[in-house]
Design an enzyme around this catalytic site. Structure first.
Site, PDB file in Angstrom:
ATOM      1  N   LEU A  29       0.809  -1.210   0.000  1.00 17.74           N
ATOM      2  CA  LEU A  29       0.000   0.000   0.000  1.00 17.74           C
ATOM      3  C   LEU A  29       0.844   1.262   0.000  1.00 17.74           C
ATOM      4  O   LEU A  29       0.557   2.216  -0.729  1.00 17.74           O
ATOM      5  CB  LEU A  29      -0.938   0.003   1.215  1.00 17.74           C
ATOM      6  CG  LEU A  29      -1.855   1.213   1.356  1.00 17.74           C
ATOM      7  CD1 LEU A  29      -2.829   1.297   0.192  1.00 17.74           C
ATOM      8  CD2 LEU A  29      -2.613   1.160   2.686  1.00 17.74           C
ATOM      9  N   ASP A  78      13.987   2.646  10.120  1.00 20.52           N
ATOM     10  CA  ASP A  78      13.047   1.996  11.032  1.00 20.52           C
ATOM     11  C   ASP A  78      12.412   3.098  11.865  1.00 20.52           C
ATOM     12  O   ASP A  78      13.124   3.873  12.515  1.00 20.52           O
ATOM     13  CB  ASP A  78      13.793   1.000  11.928  1.00 20.52           C
ATOM     14  CG  ASP A  78      12.851   0.135  12.765  1.00 20.52           C
ATOM     15  OD1 ASP A  78      11.824   0.657  13.239  1.00 20.52           O
ATOM     16  OD2 ASP A  78      13.161  -1.058  12.959  1.00 20.52           O
ATOM     17  N   TYR A 173      -3.269  -4.827  17.361  1.00 24.30           N
ATOM     18  CA  TYR A 173      -3.291  -4.149  16.058  1.00 24.30           C
ATOM     19  C   TYR A 173      -4.516  -3.247  15.959  1.00 24.30           C
ATOM     20  O   TYR A 173      -4.413  -2.062  15.608  1.00 24.30           O
ATOM     21  CB  TYR A 173      -3.302  -5.185  14.928  1.00 24.30           C
ATOM     22  CG  TYR A 173      -3.447  -4.579  13.553  1.00 24.30           C
ATOM     23  CD1 TYR A 173      -2.341  -4.077  12.873  1.00 24.30           C
ATOM     24  CD2 TYR A 173      -4.701  -4.498  12.927  1.00 24.30           C
ATOM     25  CE1 TYR A 173      -2.471  -3.507  11.606  1.00 24.30           C
ATOM     26  CE2 TYR A 173      -4.838  -3.939  11.666  1.00 24.30           C
ATOM     27  CZ  TYR A 173      -3.723  -3.449  11.011  1.00 24.30           C
ATOM     28  OH  TYR A 173      -3.858  -2.884   9.767  1.00 24.30           O
ATOM     29  N   LYS A 177      -4.684   0.995  15.744  1.00 24.69           N
ATOM     30  CA  LYS A 177      -5.312   1.751  14.663  1.00 24.69           C
ATOM     31  C   LYS A 177      -6.375   2.710  15.192  1.00 24.69           C
ATOM     32  O   LYS A 177      -6.564   3.805  14.653  1.00 24.69           O
ATOM     33  CB  LYS A 177      -5.899   0.795  13.623  1.00 24.69           C
ATOM     34  CG  LYS A 177      -4.843  -0.006  12.864  1.00 24.69           C
ATOM     35  CD  LYS A 177      -3.830   0.905  12.173  1.00 24.69           C
ATOM     36  CE  LYS A 177      -2.829   0.127  11.347  1.00 24.69           C
ATOM     37  NZ  LYS A 177      -1.856   1.019  10.658  1.00 24.69           N
ATOM     38  N   ILE A 212      -7.375  -5.381   2.353  1.00 22.16           N
ATOM     39  CA  ILE A 212      -6.584  -5.220   1.123  1.00 22.16           C
ATOM     40  C   ILE A 212      -5.747  -6.471   0.915  1.00 22.16           C
ATOM     41  O   ILE A 212      -5.177  -7.012   1.876  1.00 22.16           O
ATOM     42  CB  ILE A 212      -5.633  -4.010   1.218  1.00 22.16           C
ATOM     43  CG1 ILE A 212      -6.365  -2.768   1.739  1.00 22.16           C
ATOM     44  CG2 ILE A 212      -4.985  -3.729  -0.135  1.00 22.16           C
ATOM     45  CD1 ILE A 212      -5.420  -1.609   2.055  1.00 22.16           C
ATOM     46  N   THR A 214      -2.626  -7.707   0.467  1.00 20.11           N
ATOM     47  CA  THR A 214      -1.216  -7.328   0.608  1.00 20.11           C
ATOM     48  C   THR A 214      -0.449  -8.549   1.110  1.00 20.11           C
ATOM     49  O   THR A 214      -1.056  -9.537   1.549  1.00 20.11           O
ATOM     50  CB  THR A 214      -1.045  -6.183   1.621  1.00 20.11           C
ATOM     51  OG1 THR A 214      -1.463  -6.656   2.922  1.00 20.11           O
ATOM     52  CG2 THR A 214      -1.870  -4.957   1.231  1.00 20.11           C
TER      53      THR A 214
END
Length: 275
Positions: A29, A78, A173, A177, A212, A214
């Site tokens: 992405l 990083d 996760y 977000k 998506i 990916t």
């Protein structure tokens, strides 16, 4: 407006002469969104922790610079290494004494039950997905203020910051977000007004994609049999998205086309959260 490619662009989407940074830009992405900025005429610097970008970066580099006149560059960074991150962003901005925009797309995912999460695992996830993104945005904002640029920042969140994903156990996760969505509002409030010294005027928005295809998601499908089919059935369009379907959204948020938009979360999920 210069003659040639730039003169054919819709003016509000034209980024000719601008300098932009995309984190997580080695592949997936991040890379396709970087391509969109180059196609609009920008100088784009992709940052990622890989020593070398993915092969698809090389293909994109050869195609878009020849066809569109912008430029695409890569640096190993990083986002947890704040010193190197700061130095790299400062160096990029200093070349032309400007920094016009950021797409912060660096992120990782881990499938683990909440009761099995270790402190170290949670800390690593948040260090990349939230703290690293926060440090990236603040470093970019300092450069924008230094050169008095009315910059634009797009933080890549996820619909996972709004819902619990059926069939996928990723509590940290999803939480990271959700934090990114809230962060975009706070930064938009803090940096939006133009101050007496000429700094400010920085717009900050979020982009929350749905599922998506990916490399990260392909790995999810390997780990959880039947997940792909489940996600497709939960989607109003009956399919998952491709990274290329978010190119224009990133360009919109980083261009003058969205000049009165800040502190918002743009959800593009094929109707997943609209049931």
């Amino acid at each position: 407006m210069h003659e040639g490619t730039g003169s054919k662009r819709f003016r509000d989407f034209n980024l000719e002469g601008g300098v932009f940074i995309v984190t997580g830009g080695a592949q997936g992405l991040g890379l396709v969104m970087a391509e969109a900025l180059v196609e609009a005429g920008a100088e784009v610097h992709c940052l990622d922790r890989q020593p070398e970008p993915d092969d698809e970066f090389t293909v994109a580099h050869e195609r878009i610079e020849k066809e569109y006149g912008g430029s695409l560059h890569y640096s190993q960074v990083d986002v947890r290494d704040v010193k190197n991150l700061d130095e790299t962003i400062g160096r990029i901005a200093a070349r032309k004494e400007r920094l016009d925009g950021l797409i912060a797309a660096a992120g990782v995912q881990q499938i683990t039950k909440a009761v099995d999460y270790t402190f170290e695992d949670a800390q690593k996830m948040l260090a990349i997905n939230y703290t690293g993104l926060f440090m990236t945005a603040t470093s970019v904002a300092r450069a924008m203020m230094k050169y008095k640029c009315r910059g634009r920042i797009c933080l890549i969140a996820s619909m996972s910051g709004l819902i619990a994903n059926k069939g996928l156990i990723t509590p940290v996760y999803n939480s990271s977000k959700a934090a990114v969505i809230q962060l975009s509002r706070c930064l938009a409030m803090e940096w939006g007004k133009i101050k007496e010294d000429g700094t400010g005027g920085i717009r900050v928005n979020c982009l929350s994609p749905g599922h998506i295809i990916t490399p990260m998601v392909e790995k999810n499908f390997e780990e959880v049999p039947g997940l792909k089919e489940k996600w497709e059935s939960e989607n109003m369009m009956g399919r998952l998205s491709q990274p290329e379907e978010f190119k224009s959204a990133g360009l919109f948020l980083l261009s003058n086309a969205s000049s009165f938009m800040t502190g918002q979360n743009l959800v593009i999920d094929g109707g997943h959260t609209a049931w």
